[in-house]
Scaffold this active site. Structure first.
Site, PDB file in Angstrom:
ATOM      1  N   GLU A 122       0.807  -1.212   0.000  1.00 56.72           N
ATOM      2  CA  GLU A 122       0.000   0.000   0.000  1.00 56.72           C
ATOM      3  C   GLU A 122       0.842   1.264   0.000  1.00 56.72           C
ATOM      4  O   GLU A 122       1.971   1.268   0.483  1.00 56.72           O
ATOM      5  CB  GLU A 122      -0.900   0.015   1.245  1.00 56.72           C
ATOM      6  CG  GLU A 122      -1.924  -1.093   1.220  1.00 56.72           C
ATOM      7  CD  GLU A 122      -2.843  -1.128   2.440  1.00 56.72           C
ATOM      8  OE1 GLU A 122      -3.995  -1.534   2.277  1.00 56.72           O
ATOM      9  OE2 GLU A 122      -2.413  -0.759   3.543  1.00 56.72           O
ATOM     10  N   CYS A 142       6.200  -7.032   7.240  1.00 58.18           N
ATOM     11  CA  CYS A 142       7.362  -6.615   8.027  1.00 58.18           C
ATOM     12  C   CYS A 142       7.740  -7.774   8.938  1.00 58.18           C
ATOM     13  O   CYS A 142       6.855  -8.445   9.468  1.00 58.18           O
ATOM     14  CB  CYS A 142       7.015  -5.380   8.861  1.00 58.18           C
ATOM     15  SG  CYS A 142       8.396  -4.744   9.830  1.00 58.18           S
ATOM     16  N   CYS A 149       1.319  -2.673  15.866  1.00 59.50           N
ATOM     17  CA  CYS A 149       1.309  -2.352  14.433  1.00 59.50           C
ATOM     18  C   CYS A 149       0.652  -3.457  13.620  1.00 59.50           C
ATOM     19  O   CYS A 149       1.022  -4.626  13.727  1.00 59.50           O
ATOM     20  CB  CYS A 149       2.737  -2.127  13.950  1.00 59.50           C
ATOM     21  SG  CYS A 149       2.849  -1.911  12.160  1.00 59.50           S
ATOM     22  N   GLY A 216       6.667  -2.030   6.238  1.00 65.71           N
ATOM     23  CA  GLY A 216       8.019  -2.563   6.220  1.00 65.71           C
ATOM     24  C   GLY A 216       9.056  -1.741   6.958  1.00 65.71           C
ATOM     25  O   GLY A 216       8.826  -0.594   7.328  1.00 65.71           O
ATOM     26  N   GLU A 217      10.203  -2.377   7.184  1.00 66.35           N
ATOM     27  CA  GLU A 217      11.328  -1.724   7.854  1.00 66.35           C
ATOM     28  C   GLU A 217      12.360  -1.375   6.775  1.00 66.35           C
ATOM     29  O   GLU A 217      13.053  -2.250   6.254  1.00 66.35           O
ATOM     30  CB  GLU A 217      11.925  -2.679   8.904  1.00 66.35           C
ATOM     31  CG  GLU A 217      13.248  -2.244   9.488  1.00 66.35           C
ATOM     32  CD  GLU A 217      13.290  -0.789   9.964  1.00 66.35           C
ATOM     33  OE1 GLU A 217      12.471  -0.404  10.803  1.00 66.35           O
ATOM     34  OE2 GLU A 217      14.156  -0.030   9.476  1.00 66.35           O
ATOM     35  N   SER A 248      11.922   6.354   8.233  1.00 68.35           N
ATOM     36  CA  SER A 248      11.601   5.959   9.602  1.00 68.35           C
ATOM     37  C   SER A 248      12.085   4.551   9.868  1.00 68.35           C
ATOM     38  O   SER A 248      11.807   3.628   9.102  1.00 68.35           O
ATOM     39  CB  SER A 248      10.084   6.035   9.808  1.00 68.35           C
ATOM     40  OG  SER A 248       9.745   5.553  11.093  1.00 68.35           O
ATOM     41  N   SER A 270      11.492   5.217  15.583  1.00 72.96           N
ATOM     42  CA  SER A 270      10.318   4.780  16.332  1.00 72.96           C
ATOM     43  C   SER A 270      10.745   4.357  17.729  1.00 72.96           C
ATOM     44  O   SER A 270      11.052   3.203  17.966  1.00 72.96           O
ATOM     45  CB  SER A 270       9.649   3.613  15.603  1.00 72.96           C
ATOM     46  OG  SER A 270       9.148   4.061  14.372  1.00 72.96           O
ATOM     47  N   LEU A 271      10.767   5.315  18.634  1.00 71.40           N
ATOM     48  CA  LEU A 271      11.246   5.025  19.989  1.00 71.40           C
ATOM     49  C   LEU A 271      10.134   4.367  20.818  1.00 71.40           C
ATOM     50  O   LEU A 271      10.313   3.267  21.328  1.00 71.40           O
ATOM     51  CB  LEU A 271      11.744   6.322  20.633  1.00 71.40           C
ATOM     52  CG  LEU A 271      12.500   6.157  21.952  1.00 71.40           C
ATOM     53  CD1 LEU A 271      13.759   5.335  21.769  1.00 71.40           C
ATOM     54  CD2 LEU A 271      12.840   7.523  22.549  1.00 71.40           C
ATOM     55  N   HIS A 272       9.034   5.058  20.981  1.00 66.14           N
ATOM     56  CA  HIS A 272       7.811   4.509  21.571  1.00 66.14           C
ATOM     57  C   HIS A 272       7.859   4.121  23.046  1.00 66.14           C
ATOM     58  O   HIS A 272       6.818   3.846  23.639  1.00 66.14           O
ATOM     59  CB  HIS A 272       7.278   3.294  20.785  1.00 66.14           C
ATOM     60  CG  HIS A 272       7.007   3.563  19.348  1.00 66.14           C
ATOM     61  ND1 HIS A 272       6.392   4.702  18.908  1.00 66.14           N
ATOM     62  CD2 HIS A 272       7.285   2.833  18.244  1.00 66.14           C
ATOM     63  CE1 HIS A 272       6.289   4.660  17.585  1.00 66.14           C
ATOM     64  NE2 HIS A 272       6.835   3.552  17.153  1.00 66.14           N
ATOM     65  N   ASN A 349      -3.503   4.253  16.494  1.00 62.25           N
ATOM     66  CA  ASN A 349      -4.599   3.974  15.562  1.00 62.25           C
ATOM     67  C   ASN A 349      -5.031   2.526  15.720  1.00 62.25           C
ATOM     68  O   ASN A 349      -4.229   1.621  15.514  1.00 62.25           O
ATOM     69  CB  ASN A 349      -4.139   4.222  14.120  1.00 62.25           C
ATOM     70  CG  ASN A 349      -3.931   5.694  13.851  1.00 62.25           C
ATOM     71  OD1 ASN A 349      -4.807   6.513  14.115  1.00 62.25           O
ATOM     72  ND2 ASN A 349      -2.754   6.054  13.368  1.00 62.25           N
TER      73      ASN A 349
HETATM   74  N1  SAH Z   1       9.020   0.211  10.113  1.00 60.38           N
HETATM   75  C1  SAH Z   1       9.281   1.591  10.241  1.00 60.38           C
HETATM   76  C2  SAH Z   1       8.451   2.475   9.350  1.00 60.38           C
HETATM   77  C3  SAH Z   1       6.991   2.130   9.163  1.00 60.38           C
HETATM   78  S1  SAH Z   1       5.891   2.406  10.492  1.00 60.38           S
HETATM   79  C4  SAH Z   1       9.145   2.006  11.686  1.00 60.38           C
HETATM   80  O1  SAH Z   1       8.639   1.223  12.480  1.00 60.38           O
HETATM   81  O2  SAH Z   1       9.588   3.101  12.022  1.00 60.38           O
HETATM   82  C5  SAH Z   1       5.640   4.159  10.571  1.00 60.38           C
HETATM   83  C6  SAH Z   1       5.286   4.656  11.998  1.00 60.38           C
HETATM   84  O3  SAH Z   1       3.949   4.254  12.385  1.00 60.38           O
HETATM   85  C7  SAH Z   1       6.209   4.075  13.056  1.00 60.38           C
HETATM   86  O4  SAH Z   1       6.607   5.046  13.964  1.00 60.38           O
HETATM   87  C8  SAH Z   1       5.305   3.078  13.721  1.00 60.38           C
HETATM   88  O5  SAH Z   1       5.762   2.739  14.983  1.00 60.38           O
HETATM   89  C9  SAH Z   1       3.998   3.786  13.723  1.00 60.38           C
HETATM   90  N2  SAH Z   1       2.853   2.894  13.999  1.00 60.38           N
HETATM   91  C10 SAH Z   1       2.760   1.591  13.754  1.00 60.38           C
HETATM   92  N3  SAH Z   1       1.550   1.110  14.142  1.00 60.38           N
HETATM   93  C11 SAH Z   1       0.869   2.163  14.649  1.00 60.38           C
HETATM   94  C12 SAH Z   1      -0.462   2.311  15.176  1.00 60.38           C
HETATM   95  N4  SAH Z   1      -1.308   1.291  15.246  1.00 60.38           N
HETATM   96  N5  SAH Z   1      -0.831   3.540  15.584  1.00 60.38           N
HETATM   97  C13 SAH Z   1       0.014   4.588  15.464  1.00 60.38           C
HETATM   98  N6  SAH Z   1       1.256   4.513  14.949  1.00 60.38           N
HETATM   99  C14 SAH Z   1       1.690   3.308  14.550  1.00 60.38           C
HETATM  100 FE1  SF4 Z   2       5.227  -2.003  12.037  1.00 56.56          FE
HETATM  101 FE2  SF4 Z   2       7.499  -0.548  11.698  1.00 56.56          FE
HETATM  102 FE3  SF4 Z   2       7.297  -2.354  13.703  1.00 56.56          FE
HETATM  103 FE4  SF4 Z   2       7.447  -3.175  11.176  1.00 56.56          FE
HETATM  104  S1  SF4 Z   2       9.030  -2.098  12.336  1.00 56.56           S
HETATM  105  S2  SF4 Z   2       6.069  -3.981  12.752  1.00 56.56           S
HETATM  106  S3  SF4 Z   2       6.283  -1.603  10.111  1.00 56.56           S
HETATM  107  S4  SF4 Z   2       6.079  -0.470  13.454  1.00 56.56           S
END
Ligand code: SAH
Ligand code: SF4
Length: 416
Positions: A122, A142, A149, A216-217, A248, A270-272, A349
Site C-alpha cells: 500500500e 514486516c 502495528c 516494512g522496515e 523511519s 520509532s522510539l515509543h 490507531n
Molecule cells: N518500520 C518503520 C516504518 C513504518 S511504520 C518504523 O517502524 O519506524 C511508521 C510509523 O507508524 C512508526 O513510527 C510506527 O511505529 C507507527 N505505527 C505503527 N503502528 C501504529 C499504530 N497502530 N498507531 C500509530 N502509529 C503506529
Molecule cells: Fe510495524 Fe514498523 Fe514495527 Fe514493522 S518495524 S512492525 S512496520 S512499526
C-alpha cells in the site's frame, strides 16, 4: 547475471523472500523502472548499441523515464522515430499495478498496489495546506512484529525492488497529474551538467514530501531503498530534495550510519518507550538493539544537526507508555545524548484485534506539555485517513484482512 536472487531478511522470524533486480516478464522484455543510468547503459550496450549510442540513449531515456514520467517510448520526441520501436521491442517502463484506490473524507488517498508476482502492498498520500506527503512502503509486510502495528501481523514478507519503491512515487505523480510539461530545451549530445531539472520543477506541486513510513522496515531492505531514493533525489530524475524525504526506522542500529552516509535523508526513529521492559514488549527489536545503543547511533547520525533534527516517534498507548514519568524520562534521555531532536506523538490507531487503546486526549496533552517544557518540540500528529485504514500502523492489505470464513468461501467457489 540472473534476474532472480534469493535472500533472507533478518527479523524475529527469518523468511526467505524473493528479491528481484529486474522483473522478469513473460514477453522477454526488460522493465527499466527502478534502474539507474549506468545499468540502463549496460542493458543498451548488451542489446547491441555502440558506446556512444548507448550513452546518449540511456541519458535520454533516463530523463524521460524519471523526470518526465513517460511510459511510452513513442512519446520520447528527441529519440529518432526509427529508434523508438527498437527500444519498445526490448524494454518496457512499468508501474506497480493498482488494485484499488480509496479516498478518505479528509482528503487522504490510499492505493492498494500489487507486484507482478501477486504481492499486495500500500501507499498513502496525505495532503495538507502547505505540503503533500507520500507515505511509501519498503516491504510487503514486516518481519519485526511490533505489537501495536497491523503491518507487523502480516505473515508474508518480501522486500520491494527499487522499481517497486520508486514506482510508488511515479504512480502518485501520475495520479496527481504532476509531470513537468513543455519543450525540452537542452542538448544531450554535449550536455555534461545536470542543471536541467530546474526548468521542469513546477511550483505549487501537491506531492512535496516523502516519508518511508508505509509497510516494512526500510533499513532491512537497505540497498533497494537507497537505490530507489537516489533516483528520487537525482536532479535529472524525480529531483526531490533530501530535506523533503524522511526515513523511519524501528531502530536497526547497524544500518543507521550507512543510511546517513549513502542516502542522507532525514531520520525518524520509532522510539515509543523509554524503559527496557516496555520497549522490549512493544518493539521487540529492542531486545537486539537497546535504547542506549539506539540513542548513541542517533547521536552519531551523520546528517543530524539543529537544522535537521531527528524525529522521535512515540505512539501513545493507554497505561503502557504514557505516564508523566515516561515523559520526564524521555526528556532526560534525549538531553543526555544531546540530540537535536523533536518528538512526534502519534495517537494509537486501532485495528481489529489490537491489544491496545489510545491514551486519552488529556493524557496526551499532559505528556506533550512535559516534553515541551523540557525544551523539546512535541506536537501531536493528527491521525489521517482512519476511515479507510490509511493511518499509521493500519496498513495491512485487504486480501489479508478478509475473515477466515470469507477466504474459505472464496476457495470453495474457486474450486467448483
Ligand atoms: N518500520 C518503520 C516504518 C513504518 S511504520 C518504523 O517502524 O519506524 C511508521 C510509523 O507508524 C512508526 O513510527 C510506527 O511505529 C507507527 N505505527 C505503527 N503502528 C501504529 C499504530 N497502530 N498507531 C500509530 N502509529 C503506529
Ligand atoms: Fe510495524 Fe514498523 Fe514495527 Fe514493522 S518495524 S512492525 S512496520 S512499526
Amino acid at each position: 547475471m540472473t534476474d532472480t536472487t534469493l535472500m533472507s531478511i533478518p527479523g524475529q522470524v527469518d523468511p526467505v523472500p524473493v528479491a528481484r533486480d529486474i522483473t522478469p516478464r513473460e514477453d522477454g522484455r526488460m522493465d527499466l523502472m527502478g534502474l539507474a543510468r549506468p545499468r540502463i547503459f549496460e542493458l543498451f550496450s548488451e542489446a547491441g548499441l555502440d558506446d556512444r549510442q548507448a550513452k546518449l540513449r540511456s541519458k535520454q531515456v533516463f530523463h524521460w523515464l524519471y523526470h518526465r514520467g513517460v511510459t511510452d517510448f513513442d512519446a520520447m520526441t528527441d529519440i529518432s522515430k526509427a529508434m523508438r520501436p527498437w527500444l519498445a521491442e526490448r524494454f518496457v517502463i512499468g508501474r506497480p499495478n493498482v488494485v484499488e484506490a480509496q479516498h478518505s473524507s479528509d482528503g487522504t488517498r490510499k492505493w492498494l498496489l500489487q507486484t507482478d508476482d501477486g504481492h499486495d502492498f500500500e501507499m498513502v498520500f496525505i495532503p495538507d495546506a502547505d505540503r503533500g506527503t507520500l507515505c511509501v512502503s519498503s516491504q510487503v509486510g514486516c518481519t519485526l512484529n511490533c505489537t501495536f502495528c497491523h503491518t507487523g501481523t502480516m505473515r508474508l514478507v518480501r522486500n520491494l525492488t527499487p522499481g517497486e519503491i520508486v514506482g510508488q512515487v511515479m504512480l502518485a505523480r501520475d495520479a496527481l497529474g504532476e509531470w513537468p510539461k513543455g519543450k525540452m530545451d537542452f542538448a544531450f549530445e554535449d550536455d555534461e551538467t545536470d542543471e536541467s531539472a530546474a526548468h521542469y520543477t513546477a511550483d505549487g506541486r501537491l506531492l512535496t514530501n516523502i516519508v518511508m513510513m508505509g509497510m516494512g522496515e526500510p533499513l532491512y531492505n537497505f540497498d533497494h531503498v537507497r537505490d530507489a531514493l537516489n533516483l528520487v533525489m537525482d536532479g535529472d530524475g524525480l529531483a526531490l530534495s533530501k530535506r523533503r524525504i524522511t526515513l523511519s526506522t524501528s531502530g536497526v542500529v547497524p544500518m543507521m550510519e550507512r543510511c546517513g552516509q549513502e542516502i542522507g535523508v532525514n531520520l525518524a526513529v520509532s522510539l515509543h518507550a523509554v524503559t527496557k521492559p516496555v520497549r522490549d514488549e512493544i518493539v521487540p527489536l529492542n531486545k537486539k538493539y537497546g535504547i542506549e545503543e539506539l540513542l548513541q547511533a542517533c547521536a552519531d547520525y551523520p546528517k543530524a544537526s539543529n537544522a535537521r533534527r531527528i524525529t522521535f516517534e512515540y505512539v501513545m498507548l493507554k497505561d503502557k507508555n504514557d505516564s508523566d514519568e515516561d515523559a520526564h524520562e524521555l526528556v532526560r534521555l534525549l538531553k543526555h545524548y544531546d540530540l537535536p531532536a523533536k518528538v512526534n506523538l502519534i495517537p494509537f490507531n486501532p485495528w481489529p484485534g489490537a491489544e491496545y487503546e489510545c491514551s486519552t486526549p488529556e493524557r496526551i496533552r499532559s505528556f506533550s506539555n512535559i516534553v515541551f517544557e523540557g525544551g523539546i518540540s512535541a506536537p501531536v500528529r493528527t491521525p489521517r485517513g482512519r476511515d479507510i485504514d490509511a493511518a499509521c500502523g493500519q496498513l495491512k492489505t485487504a486480501a489479508q484482512k478478509k475473515s477466515r470464513a470469507e477466504r474459505d468461501r472464496e476457495a470453495a467457489a474457486a474450486a467448483s
